[in-house]
Design a protein around this motif. Structure first.
Motif, PDB file in Angstrom:
ATOM      1  N   VAL A 274     -11.082  -2.011   8.937  1.00 31.12           N
ATOM      2  CA  VAL A 274      -9.880  -2.107   9.766  1.00 31.12           C
ATOM      3  C   VAL A 274      -9.550  -0.732  10.345  1.00 31.12           C
ATOM      4  O   VAL A 274      -9.639   0.293   9.659  1.00 31.12           O
ATOM      5  CB  VAL A 274      -8.696  -2.647   8.949  1.00 31.12           C
ATOM      6  CG1 VAL A 274      -7.413  -2.686   9.793  1.00 31.12           C
ATOM      7  CG2 VAL A 274      -9.016  -4.040   8.417  1.00 31.12           C
TER       8      VAL A 274
ATOM      9  N   GLN B 125      -7.361   1.236  -3.275  1.00 31.92           N
ATOM     10  CA  GLN B 125      -7.226   1.633  -1.875  1.00 31.92           C
ATOM     11  C   GLN B 125      -6.111   2.640  -1.612  1.00 31.92           C
ATOM     12  O   GLN B 125      -6.211   3.450  -0.692  1.00 31.92           O
ATOM     13  CB  GLN B 125      -6.998   0.402  -0.998  1.00 31.92           C
ATOM     14  CG  GLN B 125      -8.203  -0.507  -0.920  1.00 31.92           C
ATOM     15  CD  GLN B 125      -8.088  -1.517   0.199  1.00 31.92           C
ATOM     16  OE1 GLN B 125      -7.502  -1.238   1.228  1.00 31.92           O
ATOM     17  NE2 GLN B 125      -8.660  -2.696  -0.002  1.00 31.92           N
TER      18      GLN B 125
ATOM     19  N   ALA C 212      -8.325   2.756   8.598  1.00 28.91           N
ATOM     20  CA  ALA C 212      -8.836   2.935   7.236  1.00 28.91           C
ATOM     21  C   ALA C 212      -9.691   4.198   7.163  1.00 28.91           C
ATOM     22  O   ALA C 212     -10.221   4.672   8.166  1.00 28.91           O
ATOM     23  CB  ALA C 212      -9.669   1.726   6.817  1.00 28.91           C
TER      24      ALA C 212
ATOM     25  N   LYS D  93     -12.992  -7.453   5.612  1.00 25.94           N
ATOM     26  CA  LYS D  93     -12.024  -6.430   6.014  1.00 25.94           C
ATOM     27  C   LYS D  93     -11.060  -6.069   4.889  1.00 25.94           C
ATOM     28  O   LYS D  93     -10.440  -5.004   4.911  1.00 25.94           O
ATOM     29  CB  LYS D  93     -11.251  -6.884   7.243  1.00 25.94           C
ATOM     30  CG  LYS D  93     -10.376  -8.119   7.046  1.00 25.94           C
ATOM     31  CD  LYS D  93      -9.661  -8.478   8.342  1.00 25.94           C
ATOM     32  CE  LYS D  93      -8.756  -9.704   8.149  1.00 25.94           C
ATOM     33  NZ  LYS D  93      -8.074 -10.065   9.423  1.00 25.94           N
ATOM     34  N   GLU D  94     -10.913  -6.969   3.866  1.00 16.73           N
ATOM     35  CA  GLU D  94     -10.021  -6.683   2.755  1.00 16.73           C
ATOM     36  C   GLU D  94     -10.488  -5.480   1.933  1.00 16.73           C
ATOM     37  O   GLU D  94      -9.705  -4.881   1.198  1.00 16.73           O
ATOM     38  CB  GLU D  94      -9.916  -7.910   1.839  1.00 16.73           C
ATOM     39  CG  GLU D  94      -9.142  -9.084   2.422  1.00 16.73           C
ATOM     40  CD  GLU D  94      -9.965  -9.882   3.425  1.00 16.73           C
ATOM     41  OE1 GLU D  94     -11.205  -9.664   3.464  1.00 16.73           O
ATOM     42  OE2 GLU D  94      -9.393 -10.700   4.165  1.00 16.73           O
TER      43      GLU D  94
ATOM     44  N   ARG E 221      -8.726  -1.786   4.271  1.00 13.98           N
ATOM     45  CA  ARG E 221      -7.601  -2.126   5.131  1.00 13.98           C
ATOM     46  C   ARG E 221      -7.082  -0.883   5.851  1.00 13.98           C
ATOM     47  O   ARG E 221      -7.412   0.249   5.492  1.00 13.98           O
ATOM     48  CB  ARG E 221      -6.470  -2.735   4.293  1.00 13.98           C
ATOM     49  CG  ARG E 221      -6.838  -4.025   3.562  1.00 13.98           C
ATOM     50  CD  ARG E 221      -5.679  -4.473   2.674  1.00 13.98           C
ATOM     51  NE  ARG E 221      -5.989  -5.685   1.933  1.00 13.98           N
ATOM     52  CZ  ARG E 221      -5.789  -6.914   2.399  1.00 13.98           C
ATOM     53  NH1 ARG E 221      -5.278  -7.081   3.625  1.00 13.98           N
ATOM     54  NH2 ARG E 221      -6.080  -7.958   1.666  1.00 13.98           N
TER      55      ARG E 221
ATOM     56  N   CYS F 248      -5.919   2.653   4.208  1.00 13.98           N
ATOM     57  CA  CYS F 248      -6.417   2.752   2.830  1.00 13.98           C
ATOM     58  C   CYS F 248      -7.193   4.046   2.612  1.00 13.98           C
ATOM     59  O   CYS F 248      -7.680   4.662   3.547  1.00 13.98           O
ATOM     60  CB  CYS F 248      -7.301   1.554   2.489  1.00 13.98           C
ATOM     61  SG  CYS F 248      -8.926   1.586   3.291  1.00 13.98           S
TER      62      CYS F 248
END
Length: 652
Positions: free
Chosen positions: A567, A518, A570, A539-540, A543, A546
């Protein structure tokens, strides 16, 4: 154009002295340099402002004649006015038409002399490489005398050059013309811009436009063909490919090419139009032999997409050949005579025949810079002969099998910039990784694992990369391609600060593959094809902040059912998003509406429910994509696009 012909001849003389293979010519180095110096005098006269202005006049007249039906009244008036101004400027030098007639006769003499010199140079090169050392010395001495004779003839012609009266100042001419024809006269402005280009840029531009729409190549292939065609002057300590790339970039910056135009090449000293002829003639070897007759100065021969089954032995007589391409042909074996092509720089045999074979003859191609290979069976690898490390000029080596000792040889090929290895297995993986670490110049690296040959198994599904965690990438690597299954993402990926392009194919990872990617600072292009076998993307995966420079994102997953959220913050640079073969994906993520720079969303084989949800015709989730200028979709029962098509954007 005399300047073009003379400059190309000078480049050839200079490049010969830079090639280690031509050590036998060092005995006549001083004579060659003296001839180059004399040609500089000729070039200085040809560059006289008077002739520059006359060339501009002749070009404008030709353009008006050829384009008059489509110019319209305003365009025609612009060109007529421009021609009159050029005639006014040249009129101060006396009897213009008489001087121009003398000039053309004089140029014809220069061109004829240089053509004879080029012929003599060719015949000498062909003869001397097959001689004994003693005969080589005698032939070289004779060649030196001939160079002196050519220089004397050029000097005599220079003494008969046209006599000019008052010669206008070139910069004053250009300033005057620019003041008369500003941005309001685009046709004239474009012509002036072309006339003011340096010689190498002018040659590159003509090369790109001569056969527009007929003969297309990727930008990387275009660069290789430009180098082979002699459009870039070889200089010590400078890569010609880098210079060709720089020239294309400068033309783009000047607005004379755009990214899509730079995908188009045109031939100079080539027979590219041969493609249509060969296809229509059933591509017989007899046809090719006929076409190759009397083309001894051929530098580029591209037989892509032809029906040829073999190449004739006569091809070995094309000693000036720099580029040989047989991509997408039926050729399965190259003739032994290919070993005579001592000047060959590029050999492209991608998708050539069913089982292409390379003989030891390729090891004689000392000037070879690029070998591009791929065969359509098994793991697509091509087996190169042992001793491949003797080719010390190689910059590109793609499609090879690294077993049988080849992996160890790669460790001494430190000049490589692009390496593609297929059918990687346990028996040579450690040695391969150890060798690649030594390749400090490497910019592009591709690894494909050996596929399991179990009947009915999914492609690469049970084919794991051996020992990938022990690999350490070269520091300057910019492009990395990994095809094969992994249990987890290698940690060293997160430290590749120069990485701009990453392709992950068939990884089938259970973990989130973006966790360590990321915040790669320069990653511009990410392709994940069956890289993740999970059913949910949370969502991970994306982020806030990223992928700061990512512009192109490809996601393909037959398992993916739900992508919940991106998110906010991002993917701040994302321009194109491709979602391919995600058959089960029902919704696009919340937060996609905040990816404000997105220009294209392309969904290939999307679920019909997803297409209905996104539809601008009362689709409940259209708000996620309505800011995107172009949305393309294809499902099981529907296909089309929403929005207006933007200008073409060229992918990598």
């Amino acid at each position: 154009m005399a300047v073009s012909f003379m400059s190309l001849f000078q480049w050839r003389l200079n490049s010969v002295l830079l090639q280690q293979e031509n050590e036998i010519l060092l005995g006549v180095k001083d004579q060659i340099l003296s001839l180059v110096s004399k040609l500089d005098e000729v070039g200085s006269f040809l560059g006289n402002p008077f002739f520059w202005t006359l060339h501009a006049r002749e070009m404008a007249k030709s353009f008006l004649t050829l384009s008059e039906p489509g110019l319209g009244k305003k365009g025609k008036e612009q060109m007529v006015s421009f021609i009159r101004k050029l005639e006014e400027v040249t009129g101060v030098s006396g009897d213009v038409e008489r001087i121009w007639a003398c000039y053309k006769t004089w140029v014809s003499e220069i061109r004829g002399t240089l053509r004879e010199a080029d012929d003599y140079f060719h015949d000498f090169i062909v003869k001397v490489y097959g001689q004994t050392e003693q005969n080589q010395k005698e032939s070289t001495a004779e060649f030196g005398c001939e160079i002196e004779n050519i220089k004397s003839r050029v000097s005599e012609i220079m003494n008969r050059r046209p006599q000019l009266g008052f010669s206008p100042n070139l910069e004053d001419n250009k300033k005057l013309l620019r003041s008369k024809f500003d941005e309001g006269t685009p046709l004239v402005s474009l012509m002036l811009s072309y006339m003011n280009l340096p010689y190498d840029l002018k040659l590159s531009l003509l090369f790109c436009y001569a056969f527009r729409g007929v003969y297309r190549k990727t930008k990387a292939d275009l660069v290789r063909v430009m180098v082979a065609a002699g459009l870039v002057q070889e200089k010590s300590g400078e890569l010609m490919e880098d210079k060709a790339q720089e020239n294309l970039g400068r033309l783009v910056d000047l607005g004379m090419l755009d990214n899509s135009d730079s995908m188009i090449i045109s031939p100079m000293d080539t027979i590219t139009s041969m493609n249509n002829l060969l296809v229509s003639a059933k591509a017989s070897s007899d046809c090719l032999r006929t076409l190759l007759h009397n083309v001894k100065f051929l530098r580029v021969l591209d037989l892509e997409n032809t029906l040829l089954n073999n190449l004739p032995d006569k091809i070995g007589k094309l000693v000036h050949l720099r580029y040989l391409g047989v991509r997408h042909s039926n050729i399965t074996k190259l003739p032994e005579s290919i070993s005579n092509l001592r000047n060959l720089q590029t050999l492209d045999i991608i998708w050539s025949g069913y089982e292409i074979e390379l003989s030891n003859g390729v090891l004689n191609l000392a000037q070879l810079r690029h070998m591009k290979m791929f065969q359509p069976f098994d793991d697509n690898e091509v087996r190169v002969p042992q001793g491949i490390s003797r080719l010390r000029n190689l910059k590109t080596l793609e499609g090879i099998y690294a077993g049988d000792g080849i992996a160890k040889e790669l460790g001494v090929m430190t000049q490589l910039r692009s390496l593609e290895v297929r059918c990687v297995s346990d028996d040579h993986a450690d040695e391969l990784y150890f060798s690649v670490v030594k390749l400090s110049m490497l910019r592009k690296f591709s690894l494909t694992v050996e596929r399991e040959r179990r009947r009915g198994s999914y492609q690469y599904e049970n084919s794991f990369f051996p020992c990938l965690e022990s690999f350490s990438p070269p520091p300057l690597l910019q492009t990395l391609e990994l095809k094969g299954r992994r249990i987890e993402m290698p940690l060293w990926l997160g430290s590749m600060e120069n990485l701009t392009t990453l392709l992950l194919w068939y990884s089938h990872l259970s973990e989130n593959p973006t966790t360590i990617l990321q915040f790669l600072p320069n990653l511009n292009y990410l392709q994940m094809l069956q890289a993740y076998k999970g059913r949910h993307m949370e969502k991970e995966f994306f982020r806030g902040g990223c992928f700061p420079k990512l512009e192109y994102l490809y996601i393909s997953s037959s398992n993916l059912v739900e992508w919940t959220q991106i998110v906010e913050g991002a993917l701040p640079s994302l321009k194109q998003l491709y979602i391919y073969y995600c058959f089960e994906l029902m919704v696009l993520p919340e937060g996609l509406q905040h990816v404000t720079r997105l220009q294209i969303l392309d969904m290939w084989y999307a679920h019909e429910d997803l297409i209905r949800r996104l539809s601008p015709n009362r689709g409940p989730e259209n708000y996620k994509i309505k800011h995107i200028p172009l949305v393309k979709y294809r499902g099981a029962m529907s296909h089309g696009f929403w929005g207006e098509r933007p200008p073409r954007v060229t992918n990598l």
